[in-house]
Design a protein around this motif. Sequence first.
Motif, PDB file in Angstrom:
ATOM      1  N   ALA A  94       0.814  -1.215   0.000  1.00  0.00           N
ATOM      2  CA  ALA A  94       0.000   0.000   0.000  1.00  0.00           C
ATOM      3  C   ALA A  94       0.852   1.273   0.000  1.00  0.00           C
ATOM      4  O   ALA A  94       0.434   2.314  -0.520  1.00  0.00           O
ATOM      5  CB  ALA A  94      -0.919   0.007   1.223  1.00  0.00           C
ATOM      6  N   LYS A  95       2.064   1.216   0.548  1.00  0.00           N
ATOM      7  CA  LYS A  95       2.921   2.400   0.614  1.00  0.00           C
ATOM      8  C   LYS A  95       3.348   2.889  -0.771  1.00  0.00           C
ATOM      9  O   LYS A  95       3.711   4.051  -0.943  1.00  0.00           O
ATOM     10  CB  LYS A  95       4.164   2.098   1.460  1.00  0.00           C
ATOM     11  CG  LYS A  95       3.880   1.885   2.931  1.00  0.00           C
ATOM     12  CD  LYS A  95       5.162   1.822   3.740  1.00  0.00           C
ATOM     13  CE  LYS A  95       6.013   0.631   3.343  1.00  0.00           C
ATOM     14  NZ  LYS A  95       7.220   0.521   4.211  1.00  0.00           N
ATOM     15  N   LEU A  96       3.319   1.985  -1.748  1.00  0.00           N
ATOM     16  CA  LEU A  96       3.770   2.352  -3.093  1.00  0.00           C
ATOM     17  C   LEU A  96       2.630   2.838  -3.982  1.00  0.00           C
ATOM     18  O   LEU A  96       2.842   3.171  -5.141  1.00  0.00           O
ATOM     19  CB  LEU A  96       4.459   1.151  -3.760  1.00  0.00           C
ATOM     20  CG  LEU A  96       5.701   0.620  -3.025  1.00  0.00           C
ATOM     21  CD1 LEU A  96       6.274  -0.564  -3.772  1.00  0.00           C
ATOM     22  CD2 LEU A  96       6.757   1.714  -2.899  1.00  0.00           C
ATOM     23  N   GLN A  97       1.412   2.877  -3.437  1.00  0.00           N
ATOM     24  CA  GLN A  97       0.273   3.332  -4.219  1.00  0.00           C
ATOM     25  C   GLN A  97       0.067   4.834  -4.003  1.00  0.00           C
ATOM     26  O   GLN A  97       0.151   5.328  -2.877  1.00  0.00           O
ATOM     27  CB  GLN A  97      -1.000   2.570  -3.816  1.00  0.00           C
ATOM     28  CG  GLN A  97      -0.833   1.054  -3.791  1.00  0.00           C
ATOM     29  CD  GLN A  97      -0.283   0.500  -5.085  1.00  0.00           C
ATOM     30  OE1 GLN A  97      -0.779   0.806  -6.169  1.00  0.00           O
ATOM     31  NE2 GLN A  97       0.753  -0.329  -4.983  1.00  0.00           N
ATOM     32  N   ASN A  98      -0.176   5.547  -5.083  1.00  0.00           N
ATOM     33  CA  ASN A  98      -0.426   6.989  -4.981  1.00  0.00           C
ATOM     34  C   ASN A  98      -1.406   7.398  -6.072  1.00  0.00           C
ATOM     35  O   ASN A  98      -1.929   6.561  -6.813  1.00  0.00           O
ATOM     36  CB  ASN A  98       0.889   7.778  -5.088  1.00  0.00           C
ATOM     37  CG  ASN A  98       1.673   7.385  -6.343  1.00  0.00           C
ATOM     38  OD1 ASN A  98       1.168   7.501  -7.464  1.00  0.00           O
ATOM     39  ND2 ASN A  98       2.906   6.915  -6.145  1.00  0.00           N
ATOM     40  N   ASN A  99      -1.640   8.725  -6.194  1.00  0.00           N
ATOM     41  CA  ASN A  99      -2.640   9.185  -7.156  1.00  0.00           C
ATOM     42  C   ASN A  99      -2.203   9.035  -8.604  1.00  0.00           C
ATOM     43  O   ASN A  99      -2.979   9.282  -9.527  1.00  0.00           O
ATOM     44  CB  ASN A  99      -3.018  10.653  -6.873  1.00  0.00           C
ATOM     45  CG  ASN A  99      -1.805  11.567  -6.944  1.00  0.00           C
ATOM     46  OD1 ASN A  99      -0.689  11.122  -7.221  1.00  0.00           O
ATOM     47  ND2 ASN A  99      -2.031  12.859  -6.710  1.00  0.00           N
ATOM     48  N   GLN A 100      -0.940   8.660  -8.823  1.00  0.00           N
ATOM     49  CA  GLN A 100      -0.475   8.420 -10.188  1.00  0.00           C
ATOM     50  C   GLN A 100      -0.465   6.929 -10.540  1.00  0.00           C
ATOM     51  O   GLN A 100      -0.132   6.547 -11.654  1.00  0.00           O
ATOM     52  CB  GLN A 100       0.940   8.990 -10.359  1.00  0.00           C
ATOM     53  CG  GLN A 100       1.002  10.510 -10.219  1.00  0.00           C
ATOM     54  CD  GLN A 100       2.418  11.040 -10.419  1.00  0.00           C
ATOM     55  OE1 GLN A 100       3.381  10.283 -10.327  1.00  0.00           O
ATOM     56  NE2 GLN A 100       2.524  12.331 -10.709  1.00  0.00           N
TER      57      GLN A 100
END
Length: 447
Positions: free
Chosen positions: A38-44
């Motif tokens: 989850a830490k590697l997920q972002n709005n991009q």
Amino acid sequence: MRSHTSLQVRLPVLIFVMEIVMLVLYSFFVTYDDNGNAKLQNNQTDPMENSLYRDYPYFADVQVMIFVGFGCLLAFCRFYGFSGMVFNFLTAAFSIQWAILFACAVVLISYGAVLGKTSPVQLVVMAALEIPVFAVTEWAVLKYIRINDAGGTILIHLFACYFGLGVTFVLYRPCLNSGHPKETTSYHSDILSVMGTLFLWVFWPSFNSALTFKGDDQHRAVLHTFIGLSSSTITAFALSAMFNKRGKLTMADIQNVTLAGGVTVGASVDMMISPAAAFALGIMGCTACFFGYKYLTPFMAKRLRIQDQCGIHNLHGLTGIISSTAGICAILLATEETYGPSLYQIFSHRAPPEGDPKLLELQQLIPGLKPGLGRTAKEQALFQLAAVFATIAASTVGGLLTGLMMNLKFMASPSDEDCFDDELFFDLELSDTACHGIISAVSFYSE
């Protein structure tokens, strides 16, 4: 009388100890990869590019093969249906914990060699020992020998086959050479076994193509597997009727020989071998498998002390050798004229090494192409051959040592008289009561 096979202490202790060890190992060594973190997920981040959507369909197909296909296929013995399916379930679940997916198939193939003459305690021990041997062999072959093995012919089928034969050699029971009164099938057990065959048949293209490059490589893998399976199936029907003394079909041929084509195309499944070659490989694999069951299996039991209960040497060993040979031939014939620049993607070890000017040219045509070893076709073929011999040697030695461990007295091994009998390890009183009730009811109404 049967206290030495009681599971009341042996199985729970073994499983709880193994689960505690597994929990500790998972705590220290198992974590999420980039697609699950989850830490590697972002709005991009595009959630639809997650590898789950690419890989899960293949994962699900292979799970059906492992739990339903193998489970039903191994339930062909009339008095051993519970054990065939349930012990497969137990072994598969434990193997997945120990190896996470594909190595699970290795254990279940090996299980076929000792079906009917082992306890669940022995099978869990077998899985616990086979997985590390497999992992070390796979690591050594892929890291140092470096081969092409998209369909797992060498590292799954050949390894599993000769590991299982090594185990059954140690567990040899002379009295079983002349057959066992409970080693029989029934109408319903054969139907269940054929259902397992059908599940394996339908999902085998997923198994062979799951680890190939996405796109045309995977497309070819599915196509070749489907063609190989179809040709081996039709050939199996013809051979079964031809060599039956009464000119009828034999259920054992339908249950096993029909699947030979899926193994035979495995080593070259993603290569440009042509549909006709896949068709021919299916026929060759089926023929070798059929005559192996008919002549080689009895010979091995009587002369070599190898009681291969499900004939894994025919379906996975003989066909694996044919498949490996076909893969070597395909490697020798692979040229840029046939493959184009993708030659160095499929046969990555033939790609130019770091610093070679040709590597820069190829990387412009194939973005992301990694440096290779610069091997020639002949060199790669020789490495493939070395991998076959190394895998067979490692798996055989591992199987022999595992068989020695499984042969210890506290492993709840069934006696010769109790082989192929569900009653030894299952509480069948409820089932027996129900059966007697049905029989009584039928008798009452018929009167």
